[in-house]
Scaffold this motif. Structure first.
Motif, PDB file in Angstrom:
ATOM      1  N   LEU A  22      -7.083  -2.471   4.931  1.00 28.08           N
ATOM      2  CA  LEU A  22      -5.831  -3.220   4.815  1.00 28.08           C
ATOM      3  C   LEU A  22      -4.813  -2.805   5.874  1.00 28.08           C
ATOM      4  N   GLU A  23      -4.815  -1.541   6.274  1.00 30.73           N
ATOM      5  CA  GLU A  23      -3.898  -1.094   7.319  1.00 30.73           C
ATOM      6  C   GLU A  23      -4.217  -1.748   8.662  1.00 30.73           C
ATOM      7  N   ALA A  24      -5.421  -2.239   8.816  1.00 29.60           N
ATOM      8  CA  ALA A  24      -5.822  -2.920  10.048  1.00 29.60           C
ATOM      9  C   ALA A  24      -5.367  -4.370  10.099  1.00 29.60           C
ATOM     10  N   GLU A  25      -4.784  -4.858   9.012  1.00 34.67           N
ATOM     11  CA  GLU A  25      -4.297  -6.239   8.952  1.00 34.67           C
ATOM     12  C   GLU A  25      -2.858  -6.292   9.455  1.00 34.67           C
ATOM     13  N   GLN A  27      -0.579  -8.607   9.766  1.00 33.76           N
ATOM     14  CA  GLN A  27       0.407  -9.435   9.073  1.00 33.76           C
ATOM     15  C   GLN A  27       0.670  -8.971   7.644  1.00 33.76           C
ATOM     16  N   LEU A  28       0.178  -7.779   7.299  1.00 42.59           N
ATOM     17  CA  LEU A  28       0.300  -7.286   5.932  1.00 42.59           C
ATOM     18  C   LEU A  28       1.290  -6.122   5.872  1.00 42.59           C
ATOM     19  N   ALA A  29       2.324  -6.288   5.061  1.00 45.03           N
ATOM     20  CA  ALA A  29       3.272  -5.203   4.789  1.00 45.03           C
ATOM     21  C   ALA A  29       2.776  -4.528   3.518  1.00 45.03           C
ATOM     22  N   LEU A  30       2.081  -3.412   3.694  1.00 44.79           N
ATOM     23  CA  LEU A  30       1.398  -2.759   2.590  1.00 44.79           C
ATOM     24  C   LEU A  30       2.241  -1.639   1.995  1.00 44.79           C
ATOM     25  N   HIS A  31       2.402  -1.695   0.689  1.00 44.40           N
ATOM     26  CA  HIS A  31       3.106  -0.658  -0.060  1.00 44.40           C
ATOM     27  C   HIS A  31       2.076   0.046  -0.935  1.00 44.40           C
ATOM     28  N   LEU A  32       2.073   1.367  -0.895  1.00 44.48           N
ATOM     29  CA  LEU A  32       1.135   2.132  -1.708  1.00 44.48           C
ATOM     30  C   LEU A  32       1.795   2.591  -2.995  1.00 44.48           C
ATOM     31  N   ARG A  33       1.027   2.544  -4.054  1.00 44.81           N
ATOM     32  CA  ARG A  33       1.470   3.137  -5.320  1.00 44.81           C
ATOM     33  C   ARG A  33       0.359   4.056  -5.782  1.00 44.81           C
ATOM     34  N   LEU A  34       0.651   5.333  -5.808  1.00 40.92           N
ATOM     35  CA  LEU A  34      -0.299   6.327  -6.295  1.00 40.92           C
ATOM     36  C   LEU A  34      -0.213   6.311  -7.818  1.00 40.92           C
ATOM     37  N   TYR A  35      -1.002   5.443  -8.414  1.00 43.24           N
ATOM     38  CA  TYR A  35      -0.827   5.104  -9.825  1.00 43.24           C
ATOM     39  C   TYR A  35      -1.132   6.257 -10.777  1.00 43.24           C
ATOM     40  N   GLN A  36      -1.838   7.278 -10.318  1.00 42.04           N
ATOM     41  CA  GLN A  36      -2.059   8.416 -11.207  1.00 42.04           C
ATOM     42  C   GLN A  36      -0.847   9.347 -11.215  1.00 42.04           C
ATOM     43  N   GLN A  37      -0.083   9.327 -10.117  1.00 40.64           N
ATOM     44  CA  GLN A  37       1.152  10.111 -10.062  1.00 40.64           C
ATOM     45  C   GLN A  37       2.334   9.320 -10.607  1.00 40.64           C
ATOM     46  N   GLN A  38       2.292   7.993 -10.431  1.00 42.42           N
ATOM     47  CA  GLN A  38       3.313   7.078 -10.948  1.00 42.42           C
ATOM     48  C   GLN A  38       2.606   6.031 -11.809  1.00 42.42           C
ATOM     49  N   PRO A  39       2.205   6.402 -13.040  1.00 38.12           N
ATOM     50  CA  PRO A  39       1.444   5.470 -13.884  1.00 38.12           C
ATOM     51  C   PRO A  39       2.202   4.172 -14.148  1.00 38.12           C
ATOM     52  N   LEU A  40       1.441   3.110 -14.300  1.00 37.71           N
ATOM     53  CA  LEU A  40       2.029   1.824 -14.624  1.00 37.71           C
ATOM     54  C   LEU A  40       2.500   1.846 -16.075  1.00 37.71           C
ATOM     55  N   SER A  41       3.633   1.209 -16.315  1.00 36.56           N
ATOM     56  CA  SER A  41       4.137   1.080 -17.681  1.00 36.56           C
ATOM     57  C   SER A  41       3.280   0.050 -18.424  1.00 36.56           C
TER      58      SER A  41
END
Length: 123
Positions: A22-25, A27-41
Motif C-alpha cells: 500500500l505504501e507503493a500506491e 495516490q493513497l494517503a495511508l493512516h496506520l492504526r496499531l489495533y492491538q495497542q489502540q483496540p477498536l471500541s
C-alpha cells in the motif's frame, strides 16, 4: 488522493507485506492504526463489520489458541458475539484490514486489498 486506514500489526508478516504494498500506491494517503495497542471500541467494531466485504466470521483468527480454547466456531458467532470477543481480545482480530470510505477488506493474501483501491490508483 484517497484516504485509507490500515488496521496493522507490525509483528505479522502479512500485515507488513500489506503495508509495503500500500505504501507503493502514490495516490493513497495511508493512516496506520496499531489495533492491538489502540483496540477498536465496540462501536468501531460494529461499523467495521458493517463495512466488511468479507463474511463477519472472517474477522476472527480461528487458528489462534486463545480462540480454539473457547470451543466455538466463528461461523456460529453473532455480530454482537464477534464484537464482544474482539473488544475483549483484540489479538483475535484477523489482520491486516484496509478501510477505504465505507468498505473494508481483510488482506489475506495482502494483494486482495488492491481490490478496494479506485482504478485510478491501481498500477
Amino acid at each position: 488522493m484517497v484516504s485509507a486506514t490500515l488496521l496493522h500489526h507490525p509483528q505479522c508478516s502479512k500485515s507488513r507485506q500489506a503495508l509495503a504494498l500500500l505504501e507503493a500506491e502514490p495516490q493513497l494517503a495511508l493512516h496506520l492504526r496499531l489495533y492491538q495497542q489502540q483496540p477498536l471500541s465496540a462501536e468501531e467494531l460494529s461499523t467495521l463489520l458493517a463495512q466488511l466485504i468479507d463474511p463477519p466470521s472472517a474477522l476472527v483468527r480461528t487458528g489462534d489458541a486463545a480462540f480454539q480454547a473457547l470451543g466455538r466456531s466463528a461461523e456460529d458467532l453473532s455480530h454482537q458475539e464477534i464484537i464482544s470477543l474482539l473488544s475483549e481480545h483484540p489479538q483475535l482480530m484477523q489482520r491486516p484490514v484496509l478501510i477505504i470510505e465505507n468498505q473494508a477488506k481483510i488482506g489475506r493474501p495482502p494483494e486482495d486489498l488492491l481490490s478496494l483501491l479506485p482504478t485510478a490508483t491501481q498500477g
